[in-house]
Design an enzyme around this catalytic site. Sequence first.
Site, PDB file in Angstrom:
ATOM      1  N   LYS A  69       0.803  -1.224   0.000  1.00 43.47           N
ATOM      2  CA  LYS A  69       0.000   0.000   0.000  1.00 43.47           C
ATOM      3  C   LYS A  69       0.840   1.280   0.000  1.00 43.47           C
ATOM      4  O   LYS A  69       0.452   2.277  -0.604  1.00 43.47           O
ATOM      5  CB  LYS A  69      -0.950   0.009   1.209  1.00 43.47           C
ATOM      6  CG  LYS A  69      -2.094  -0.982   1.088  1.00 43.47           C
ATOM      7  CD  LYS A  69      -3.031  -0.877   2.284  1.00 43.47           C
ATOM      8  CE  LYS A  69      -4.245  -1.767   2.116  1.00 43.47           C
ATOM      9  NZ  LYS A  69      -5.246  -1.532   3.165  1.00 43.47           N
ATOM     10  N   ASP A 100     -10.128   3.145   2.303  1.00 38.61           N
ATOM     11  CA  ASP A 100     -10.307   2.439   3.583  1.00 38.61           C
ATOM     12  C   ASP A 100     -11.072   3.301   4.603  1.00 38.61           C
ATOM     13  O   ASP A 100     -11.939   2.800   5.329  1.00 38.61           O
ATOM     14  CB  ASP A 100      -8.953   2.038   4.182  1.00 38.61           C
ATOM     15  CG  ASP A 100      -8.391   0.767   3.553  1.00 38.61           C
ATOM     16  OD1 ASP A 100      -9.151   0.026   2.897  1.00 38.61           O
ATOM     17  OD2 ASP A 100      -7.186   0.518   3.723  1.00 38.61           O
TER      18      ASP A 100
HETATM   19  P1  NAP Z   1      -0.119  -2.509  10.240  1.00 41.27           P
HETATM   20  O1  NAP Z   1       0.130  -1.254   9.492  1.00 41.27           O
HETATM   21  O2  NAP Z   1       0.875  -3.601  10.173  1.00 41.27           O
HETATM   22  O3  NAP Z   1      -0.360  -2.115  11.794  1.00 41.27           O
HETATM   23  C1  NAP Z   1      -0.478  -3.125  12.766  1.00 41.27           C
HETATM   24  C2  NAP Z   1      -0.871  -2.515  14.099  1.00 41.27           C
HETATM   25  O4  NAP Z   1      -1.087  -3.576  15.031  1.00 41.27           O
HETATM   26  C3  NAP Z   1       0.202  -1.598  14.697  1.00 41.27           C
HETATM   27  O5  NAP Z   1      -0.418  -0.533  15.365  1.00 41.27           O
HETATM   28  C4  NAP Z   1       0.894  -2.545  15.680  1.00 41.27           C
HETATM   29  O6  NAP Z   1       1.524  -1.888  16.771  1.00 41.27           O
HETATM   30  C5  NAP Z   1      -0.285  -3.316  16.207  1.00 41.27           C
HETATM   31  N1  NAP Z   1       0.125  -4.571  16.847  1.00 41.27           N
HETATM   32  C6  NAP Z   1       0.738  -5.628  16.263  1.00 41.27           C
HETATM   33  N2  NAP Z   1       0.982  -6.585  17.191  1.00 41.27           N
HETATM   34  C7  NAP Z   1       0.515  -6.113  18.385  1.00 41.27           C
HETATM   35  C8  NAP Z   1       0.485  -6.625  19.709  1.00 41.27           C
HETATM   36  N3  NAP Z   1       0.971  -7.843  20.001  1.00 41.27           N
HETATM   37  N4  NAP Z   1      -0.094  -5.874  20.678  1.00 41.27           N
HETATM   38  C9  NAP Z   1      -0.578  -4.652  20.381  1.00 41.27           C
HETATM   39  N5  NAP Z   1      -0.571  -4.095  19.150  1.00 41.27           N
HETATM   40  C10 NAP Z   1      -0.023  -4.831  18.156  1.00 41.27           C
HETATM   41  O7  NAP Z   1      -1.495  -3.186   9.777  1.00 41.27           O
HETATM   42  P2  NAP Z   1      -2.812  -2.444   9.214  1.00 41.27           P
HETATM   43  O8  NAP Z   1      -2.760  -2.434   7.730  1.00 41.27           O
HETATM   44  O9  NAP Z   1      -3.015  -1.185   9.962  1.00 41.27           O
HETATM   45  O10 NAP Z   1      -3.945  -3.519   9.614  1.00 41.27           O
HETATM   46  C11 NAP Z   1      -4.309  -3.707  10.973  1.00 41.27           C
HETATM   47  C12 NAP Z   1      -5.538  -4.617  11.043  1.00 41.27           C
HETATM   48  O11 NAP Z   1      -6.637  -4.004  10.377  1.00 41.27           O
HETATM   49  C13 NAP Z   1      -5.319  -5.971  10.342  1.00 41.27           C
HETATM   50  O12 NAP Z   1      -5.911  -6.969  11.131  1.00 41.27           O
HETATM   51  C14 NAP Z   1      -6.055  -5.822   9.030  1.00 41.27           C
HETATM   52  O13 NAP Z   1      -6.570  -7.053   8.548  1.00 41.27           O
HETATM   53  C15 NAP Z   1      -7.195  -4.891   9.417  1.00 41.27           C
HETATM   54  N6  NAP Z   1      -7.695  -4.102   8.270  1.00 41.27           N
HETATM   55  C16 NAP Z   1      -8.996  -4.266   7.941  1.00 41.27           C
HETATM   56  C17 NAP Z   1      -9.521  -3.545   6.884  1.00 41.27           C
HETATM   57  C18 NAP Z   1     -10.971  -3.729   6.521  1.00 41.27           C
HETATM   58  O14 NAP Z   1     -11.362  -3.375   5.419  1.00 41.27           O
HETATM   59  N7  NAP Z   1     -11.785  -4.240   7.436  1.00 41.27           N
HETATM   60  C19 NAP Z   1      -8.724  -2.644   6.164  1.00 41.27           C
HETATM   61  C20 NAP Z   1      -7.375  -2.494   6.543  1.00 41.27           C
HETATM   62  C21 NAP Z   1      -6.875  -3.250   7.614  1.00 41.27           C
HETATM   63  P3  NAP Z   1       3.102  -1.519  16.708  1.00 41.27           P
HETATM   64  O15 NAP Z   1       3.184  -0.229  15.979  1.00 41.27           O
HETATM   65  O16 NAP Z   1       3.503  -1.430  18.122  1.00 41.27           O
HETATM   66  O17 NAP Z   1       3.792  -2.637  15.980  1.00 41.27           O
END
Ligand code: NAP
Length: 278
Positions: free
Chosen positions: A69, A106
């Site tokens: 992305k 999004d």
């Molecule tokens: P990302 O950029 O990789 O961000 C991941 C986030 O999760 C970061 O804030 C990270 O914190 C946190 N995290 C990871 N492991 C953790 C832990 N053990 N304890 C606490 N926090 C933790 O991913 P993203 O693209 O934002 O996606 C995040 C989620 O949203 C995913 O599950 C994805 O499937 C979902 N999503 C859904 C949609 C939809 O259309 N419904 C769209 C986009 C994303 P740190 O910064 O500390 O690593």
Amino acid sequence: MANNFVMAGVMGWPVGHSRSPVIHNHWIRQYGLQGAYGLFPVQPGKLEDAIRGLPALGLAGCNVTIPHKVDAMKLMDVVDPLARRMGAINTIVVAPDGALHGFNNDGYGYIQSLRDASPNWQANAGPATVLGAGGAARAVVLSLLDQGASEIRLINRTKSKAQDMADEFGAAVHVFDWAERHEALTGCALLINTTNQGMHGQPALDIQLDRLPQSTLVSDAVYIPLETPLLKEARLRGNATVNGLGMLLNQARPAFKAWFGVMPDITDELRTAIMATF
Ligand code: NAP
């Protein structure tokens, strides 16, 4: 006939889990269109070649998902201002002259999912607590601000990432320590989990809901499973909840419109088709 056939898809690595083909191919059939939406497994080192190939292949465009992305945005000829602020795109539209236009739907998808679940929802109803500071959080926070949210409590395990977002997005965004996440629920009108916690294969989000008002709308970006442990606990204590499927379905609508020319509806049949894949 052949030049009416419209082709789009999603680039990701891995990409096999994506539900986007189910959504778009359902709409293609529903609206009697000639076209198809495919899965494109694109390794990170191949992203530029793949994106540059879109006009040559005659594609109307594509979605981009993890891990592309942010990098995909740098390859666009034109980036939508909102996507630029989010720092990432999830949709590419190939213009008639072959130029690549990048968008990020999004945040739109998230806001629409709240409106679908709670038609009277207002962004300025009270503080919103956002857990996470990754890509989904940027989309959610910017969209809430654009909708008029006046106070966002941003909490991330890695505090510096939340602080960077607050510095960029302005004074309405207040950063809390991860250890303060339970207390930060006091008096909030909206809670959203944008971390990956609660997703299939991950532990439940570690948070105590004791201080959460019963009137708080509780939402989760995670959609596998549809009801995360956070949403289940919130529902059992009487909160209204919104799962991540609505965000996924709603972000797809403007992309489909851009490629296929129809703003599609989210029907019960579509939800049933998606749920059959879980
Ligand atoms: P990302 O950029 O990789 O961000 C991941 C986030 O999760 C970061 O804030 C990270 O914190 C946190 N995290 C990871 N492991 C953790 C832990 N053990 N304890 C606490 N926090 C933790 O991913 P993203 O693209 O934002 O996606 C995040 C989620 O949203 C995913 O599950 C994805 O499937 C979902 N999503 C859904 C949609 C939809 O259309 N419904 C769209 C986009 C994303 P740190 O910064 O500390 O690593």
